[in-house]
Scaffold this active site. Structure first.
Site, PDB file in Angstrom:
ATOM      1  N   ARG A   1       0.598  -1.353  -0.258  1.00  0.00           N
ATOM      2  CA  ARG A   1      -0.076  -0.117   0.051  1.00  0.00           C
ATOM      3  C   ARG A   1       0.603   0.928   0.509  1.00  0.00           C
ATOM      4  NH1 ARG A   1      -4.300  -1.799   4.925  1.00  0.00           N
ATOM      5  NH2 ARG A   1      -4.595  -3.706   3.606  1.00  0.00           N
TER       6      ARG A   1
ATOM      7  N   ARG B   1       3.116   1.573  10.188  1.00  0.00           N
ATOM      8  CA  ARG B   1       2.758   1.981   8.481  1.00  0.00           C
ATOM      9  C   ARG B   1       3.761   1.944   7.187  1.00  0.00           C
ATOM     10  NH1 ARG B   1      -2.656   3.161   7.940  1.00  0.00           N
ATOM     11  NH2 ARG B   1      -2.989   4.490  10.271  1.00  0.00           N
TER      12      ARG B   1
ATOM     13  N   GLU C   1      -4.361  -0.957  16.298  1.00  0.00           N
ATOM     14  CA  GLU C   1      -5.438  -2.205  15.037  1.00  0.00           C
ATOM     15  C   GLU C   1      -4.485  -2.848  14.970  1.00  0.00           C
ATOM     16  OE1 GLU C   1      -6.611  -3.464  11.748  1.00  0.00           O
ATOM     17  OE2 GLU C   1      -6.306  -0.725  11.737  1.00  0.00           O
TER      18      GLU C   1
ATOM     19  N   SER D   1      -8.795  -6.702  11.414  1.00  0.00           N
ATOM     20  CA  SER D   1     -10.136  -6.297  11.091  1.00  0.00           C
ATOM     21  C   SER D   1     -10.999  -7.109  10.022  1.00  0.00           C
ATOM     22  CB  SER D   1      -9.904  -4.534  10.298  1.00  0.00           C
ATOM     23  OG  SER D   1     -11.073  -3.489  10.310  1.00  0.00           O
TER      24      SER D   1
ATOM     25  N   ARG E   1       2.803  -6.093  12.612  1.00  0.00           N
ATOM     26  CA  ARG E   1       1.760  -4.947  14.357  1.00  0.00           C
ATOM     27  C   ARG E   1       2.489  -5.841  14.944  1.00  0.00           C
ATOM     28  NH1 ARG E   1      -1.878  -0.721  12.317  1.00  0.00           N
ATOM     29  NH2 ARG E   1      -0.834   0.110  11.638  1.00  0.00           N
TER      30      ARG E   1
END
Length: 434
Positions: free
Chosen positions: A264, A279, A351, A354, A393
């Protein structure tokens, strides 16, 4: 994609529910209504012209069999053909614009989703585990990893630029251990079928999951004549496995799990998120996807969420499960639970997974249907997805929650068999200067 019948018959309800997302979709709805009116006006004109052409064709045939002149009828037929072509062109244009507008609309929030405008309005459903109490000042993972000699951002920047990382030695082994542990857990205990999909996806596949057209700026497109993008998540290939298929309803639900790297662009600044592994442009993830019938999908959603939670429980990481509000949900989701793991460097939960039920939103875009009992009229399936979980993460959470005063990091018990029995990662010995 929203149900066109719902848009046509319950527009006010759709407008109200979309309004809770806070993104101003009213103009999109208004144009869709206008286009639907135009479409409905064209259809009877088109059908009348088609019937007229058919009638004229039959009359021409009768006249020619009778040896009579059909010149006037042929001319009338040509006029009808021209009228048909004109109306078909209009209809094609309206349908194309209608489809383009419909693709811009997000999914409708489920009635159980709390109304809100931001993450501040999300609701904690449950929490598990205790946050570690340190008798020293804990360090962030972007300091722990380099000090251990397992994480290198500077060399990654030489290779690919900012927001990439190189894992070496025990760091690379720990990431692989996490992947293998999660795949084994989900396949052996939770009943998922493991899939190794392509790491590239077509625009059609990305449109099916809702990544296109809205999020094209977040994707990495392959240069040249290829209609291919690097996948932003394994949700894309897994949710397209059955695109344009009709499934046997007796086999549902079906469960898939895949490990893939994900890509991404992550444009913009996110404060602390620009540091470390939180990120990145490239990251690893184990993804869970399920196909279900409408009446079972909500139970499947709860089960899929519990499967992701089990990863964090066995890793011994403190986390909480949050029900996202209408204004904080993803584009395709009807309802979403976020799993947030405790990170000492942030002094907050972040987070790590999800888990969403998209209902028929993705299935309608991708033509994914099923027949109950293997027979009858096809219906759109429900698709669900969730991270099971994000590898980077999870690695961050382990480094920060399991750090020791001397700079070492304990390895969670469940991962030690995947680390050749290793129990601890100790600081790297100083390298000799060249």
């Amino acid at each position: 994609m929203l149900d066109p019948v719902l848009l046509r018959t319950r527009l006010d309800e759709v407008r109200t529910r979309l309004g809770t997302r806070g993104n101003g979709f009213g103009g999109d709805l208004d144009r869709l209504v206008e286009l639907d009116v135009e479409r409905r006006a064209i259809l009877p004109v088109l059908e009348t012209a088609r019937h007229a052409r058919k009638d004229v064709g039959e009359r021409i045939a009768r006249a020619r069999r009778a040896g009579e002149s059909a010149d006037d009828l042929v001319k009338a037929g040509q006029e009808h053909a021209a009228a048909i072509k004109e109306q078909e062109t209009k209809l094609e244009s309206v349908e194309a614009e209608r489809s383009a507008w419909a693709l811009k609309l997000p999914n409708l929030p489920h009635e159980s989703v709390p109304v809100g405008s931001s993450e501040a309005d999300n609701v904690e459903v449950r929490a598990h585990g205790e946050r570690p109490g340190f008798e020293f000042e804990p360090r962030p993972h972007w300091e722990i990893g380099p000090a251990l000699g397992i994480l290198d951002f500077e060399r990654a920047a030489k290779l690919a630029g900012a927001r990439f990382a190189v894992l070496t030695g025990a760091g690379a082994r720990l990431a692989r251990a996490l992947i293998n542990f999660m795949l084994d857990l989900h396949t052996s205990e939770h009943g998922y079928t493991e899939v190794e999909p392509p790491f590239l996806a077509s625009s059609e596949a990305l449109t099916g999951t809702g990544n296109l057209p809205k999020f094209e700026a977040d994707l990495f497109k392959i240069a040249g004549q290829w209609d291919l993008y690097l996948i932003p998540t394994a949700e894309v290939p897994l949710c397209n496995l059955h695109r344009d298929e009709i499934l046997d309803g007796r086999t549902l639900p079906v469960w898939y799990v895949a490990y893939t790297p994900c890509f991404r662009s992550e444009a913009g600044s996110y404060g602390k998120d620009v540091r470390g592994l939180i990120r990145q442009h490239q990251f690893d993830k184990v993804e869970l996807v399920a196909y279900a019938t409408p009446e079972t999908s909500w139970d499947v959603h709860e089960a899929l969420t519990r499967h992701a939670e089990e990863v964090l429980k066995r890793l011994g990481l403190p986390y909480r499960t949050m029900l996202l509000c209408t204004g904080d949900m993803g584009f395709a989701a009807s309802k979403t639970y976020d799993l947030e793991v405790w990170l000492p460097s942030y002094g907050a939960y972040r987070e790590i997974s999800s888990c969403s039920n998209t209902e028929a939103f993705q299935a309608r875009r991708g033509g994914i249907r099923f027949r109950r009992d293997g027979r009858g009229k096809p219906e759109h399936a429900h698709t669900l997805n969730g991270s099971g979980v994000a590898v980077g993460r999870a690695l961050v959470a382990i480094l920060e929650n399991y750090q020791q005063r001397d700079g070492s990091v304990l390895i969670p018990d469940v991962l030690r068999p995947y680390m050749q029995g290793r129990e601890i990662i100790e600081p790297a010995a100083p390298q000799a200067k060249r």
